[in-house]
Design an enzyme around this catalytic site. Sequence first.
Site, PDB file in Angstrom:
ATOM      1  N   GLU A 435     -45.709 -12.398  50.318  1.00 43.62           N
ATOM      2  CA  GLU A 435     -45.660 -11.286  51.282  1.00 43.62           C
ATOM      3  C   GLU A 435     -44.475 -11.349  52.239  1.00 43.62           C
ATOM      4  OE1 GLU A 435     -49.831 -11.529  52.605  1.00 43.62           O
ATOM      5  OE2 GLU A 435     -50.209  -9.839  51.293  1.00 43.62           O
ATOM      6  N   GLU A 507     -53.483 -12.612  43.134  1.00 39.72           N
ATOM      7  CA  GLU A 507     -54.692 -12.569  43.953  1.00 39.72           C
ATOM      8  C   GLU A 507     -55.540 -11.424  43.432  1.00 39.72           C
ATOM      9  OE1 GLU A 507     -53.947 -12.473  48.242  1.00 39.72           O
ATOM     10  OE2 GLU A 507     -52.223 -13.790  47.968  1.00 39.72           O
TER      11      GLU A 507
HETATM   12  C1  GAL Z   1     -53.281 -11.263  50.687  1.00 40.97           C
HETATM   13  C2  GAL Z   1     -52.486 -12.436  51.195  1.00 40.97           C
HETATM   14  C3  GAL Z   1     -53.371 -13.601  51.507  1.00 40.97           C
HETATM   15  C4  GAL Z   1     -54.544 -13.161  52.333  1.00 40.97           C
HETATM   16  C5  GAL Z   1     -55.291 -12.087  51.620  1.00 40.97           C
HETATM   17  C6  GAL Z   1     -56.420 -11.519  52.441  1.00 40.97           C
HETATM   18  O1  GAL Z   1     -52.585 -10.102  50.806  1.00 40.97           O
HETATM   19  O2  GAL Z   1     -51.513 -12.843  50.304  1.00 40.97           O
HETATM   20  O3  GAL Z   1     -52.624 -14.548  52.180  1.00 40.97           O
HETATM   21  O4  GAL Z   1     -54.063 -12.668  53.529  1.00 40.97           O
HETATM   22  O5  GAL Z   1     -54.444 -11.025  51.382  1.00 40.97           O
HETATM   23  O6  GAL Z   1     -57.434 -12.395  52.652  1.00 40.97           O
HETATM   24 MG    MG Z   2     -50.011 -12.355  54.483  1.00 40.86          MG
END
Ligand code: GAL
Ligand code: MG
Length: 985
Positions: A435, A507
């Site tokens: 990010e 993710e």
């Molecule tokens: C993603 C990010 C993580 C965490 C997650 C939300 O966008 O990469 O670090 O913030 O969202 O829990």
């Molecule tokens: Mg972040």
Amino acid sequence: MFQNQYYQELDVLSVNAAKLRNYYVPFRNLTEAFEAKDRTDSSKFRLLDGEWAFDFYPSIHEIPVEFSAIPQLPLTKEIPVPSCIQNHGYDAHQYVNVSFPIPYDPPYTPYDNPCGIYRRSFELESLGDEAYYLNFEGVDSNLYLWVNGQFVGYDQVTHSNSEFDVSAYLKKGTNELTVLVMKWCVGTYFEDQDKFRTTGITRSVYLVTREKAGIWDYKIETPVDLAKQTGTLSFTTPYEGEVSYTLFDPQGNQLLAGTGKKEFSLIIEDCAYWTAETPTLYTLIIEAKGEYIREKIGFREFTIQDRVLYLNGQPIKLYGVNHHDSHPDLGPSLLKSDYYEEMLKMKALHMNGIRTAHYPKSPEFYELADEMGFYVISEADVESHGVVNLVGASADYNLMARDEQFGPIIMDRIIRSVIPFQNRPSIFMWSMQNESGYGVNYEQAQKKVRELDPTRLIHNERAAQPDLFRENDFSNLDVISRMYSSFEDVVRYCESSAIKKPFMQCEYAHAMGNGPGDLADYFQLMEKYPSFIGGFVWEWADHAMYLEDENGQRVLGYGGDFGETLHDSNFCVDGLIFPDRSLTSSAIEYRNIHSPIQLKGVKNDRITLRNIQSFLTGTAFSAELSIHVNGEKRSDLPIDLTQLAPLSEVEISFEYPQVTTADYVTVDLILFDNQGEIVARQQKMIQEAKEETTIAICDLSIPSLRVRQEQSYYKVEGTDFSYTFNARTGSFEQLNVDDEALLVAPSFIHIWRAPIDNDRHITSQWRQAGYEAGQWNVIAMDIIEEATSVTFRGSYRLGMPSIQHILVMDLTVTIDNFGEIQYDFDVKKGNNLPDMPRFGVVFPLKKAFNKAKYLGYGPYDSYIDKHYASHFGQHEQEISAMFENYLKPQENGNHWKTVKADIIGPVMYQITSPKPFNFSFIPYSATELTNAAHSYDLPEISGHYLTIDYKQNGIGSYSCGPYLKEKYRFNDEQFKWTFAIKVSR
Ligand code: GAL
Ligand code: MG
């Protein structure tokens, strides 16, 4: 003023630190190198962890002496190393997700920059002609080092080793180290990860004794030749001297030995390859100038072909998880033994991948990953997410990614994440950042990483949102990686072949609170599409830290609990395991869905099982495959998995049991390991009972009922019971049986659920639509008294001031002379309202009701889209076992597709319905759960709440992902529903 400015300079990232090298610890001789259980057994390694003298200053400018006198400054306290100062009473915890915790003004940091001074001494009995290197495996956020009063150097990058040649500073006898650590430095702008922001010497410190001008760095590559079944160990080093090597096979037998200069190459016949399923490691010991270095070698080769990920020629999928270093007692300071425990749990959940979100781990993590078998995406310590929260047009994701003044610092961080771990077999992919936008700074780093290591894949999820006003270079990126893509997008990507790279989710499935609810659907897509190579659940563990409550009790807190004003509340409590490391029901959900042996399908008289392992047969498991009718086992099917080849299927025929249309039939697979422990459980429902049209209501020829009215209340009396029905609300004020009042509060009809974290973006719409606060209004009521029953037939509307009506409901409640109650609903939803959380009836029962027996999805809580931890069957549980205790309380404990449920107490209530319903039996009401910010804020238990629901909205991942799939939404515009409650005394 503090005189030394390194901490806020963009072009001084490090002062006097040793040149970067691959991580290793040298040993004194071959035996030591071969036999050592770990680095602490090396006589050239001295661990300096433990209690250090310490003092804290709220601002660097409050240090009462000049920079050069810091090593003489007396220190008054002690602190353990490694740890973070916030866990030891200094400064305060702050949890923040996206926003920068300091003003965005790089390279400057706030005037009041908190800091800690650390000191310890150690003895050196002699000081030979050797070199001494001091290693800090991670200091948050930077360090200034003095040895014996002399300034040695400076370094930053929290999750990176800092190494200093301290030979010239040491003396025989007592030596003293002083370290100054600041909370903020220019690195803070690149360490904006979603976590508790910590400070301190957070990883181990040690001294290594080296030969002067010996070997420094080297690289090992391990290509394989599948046709010949060989592996090649190719070793290269800039070191000019002679290197001797000895290679041992995985059993410890010496295979090869020899010497080389600058490079050597060994070919291993009949090579046993490394995979996450077969983490076979050879041992290489090299010797150069009297130093012995042990390297564990995994022969393996990752490739991509036609959008499929292969390992040693076999297609593999990534069943992964994002892992942060976070623990309530340890903060970010996880030791090898902690990593080991976590990895054991991951293995038991059938995870084979870890993304080191969002920074490199300490070296021992990777060694464990090599040994235990994980496919690791190792991420650089780079996140500049906060730029998106700047004001106006400055809020530009790519702001720092494109600004060339940040090029060197980004490059430095990325290179520092690669070189130390370039020989680790478990790492198959380098991740450039998280990010931080996309732009030239990353394109250059990607190019550099490709040069440094052409054998591994390169990842940068932020390529998803590149600069729109220039040609972007994606040529060094190997996968299309996204976070939290919707099912539709995954399908769209996989069905099109426009892009020649595989698709991965770095993710997905946001495990915040009672979630995620979409694991099974994503898994099915991975199964279906070869180009969907897998994903990494967000995330492994809940982050929470301890604080003292007003009674001096140690309790867990999240953002906002530590006095911080800028915070992101409980967004960090989003793991598959609770802070105390116990598994959530979602972790079991993950385990069952990713069972290595899948119960893939049942068609006619055949059951298909599939081995989703890429390298192993089913030998490690024994299985029980059986047919159940209404949750009771009818037959066992013989099954032997030993012959089930990797990525292949077997069909097993079975005889369909003799059943009626009123029965539920399931095929159940339970997988056991060699110790007989259950490792996964899967089930297919192959017949559901046909809906019965009516419920037979008791019709016993016992004396008829008496009905008395007092305003809107009706008292219904039978031989041994009396119920008070509130016609206004369609609910019971009290249920008395044998003169015992069984309700602790009136029953009620509800549509509210205590918002789960995944409801956070819809909760305000729910509230606006009156789902929490709507009031029932009765329009008409007929009372029909018959010989054996009394029926209240009411016409109701649910409303709330200032909005359109919420529901229109015809409700018929029938009570028979035996005390059985039947509800018949005919409900119509108002116009233009959001999906409903649920619809049903709640009975706040006395605490003497404390057990349930049910035929439905248990023993874990289960929902329309989250029921794979559970199976359809007969279950019997104490109420305490039916409640999932989330740090932020929320809806939990539901049992989906329940056919009947008995609630056991002073009487036994038996709940039935012509079609499966949802029920929960937990010690708190939805209102109590809604209003409590922490588990320990819940009020004293006042009653045991029995909830019987027609439907409940799905679970999903909407806190950070797409909204629920259509089929999981509770969006009925109109419905009819019936259930009955029988009472046995
Ligand atoms: C993603 C990010 C993580 C965490 C997650 C939300 O966008 O990469 O670090 O913030 O969202 O829990
Ligand atoms: Mg972040």
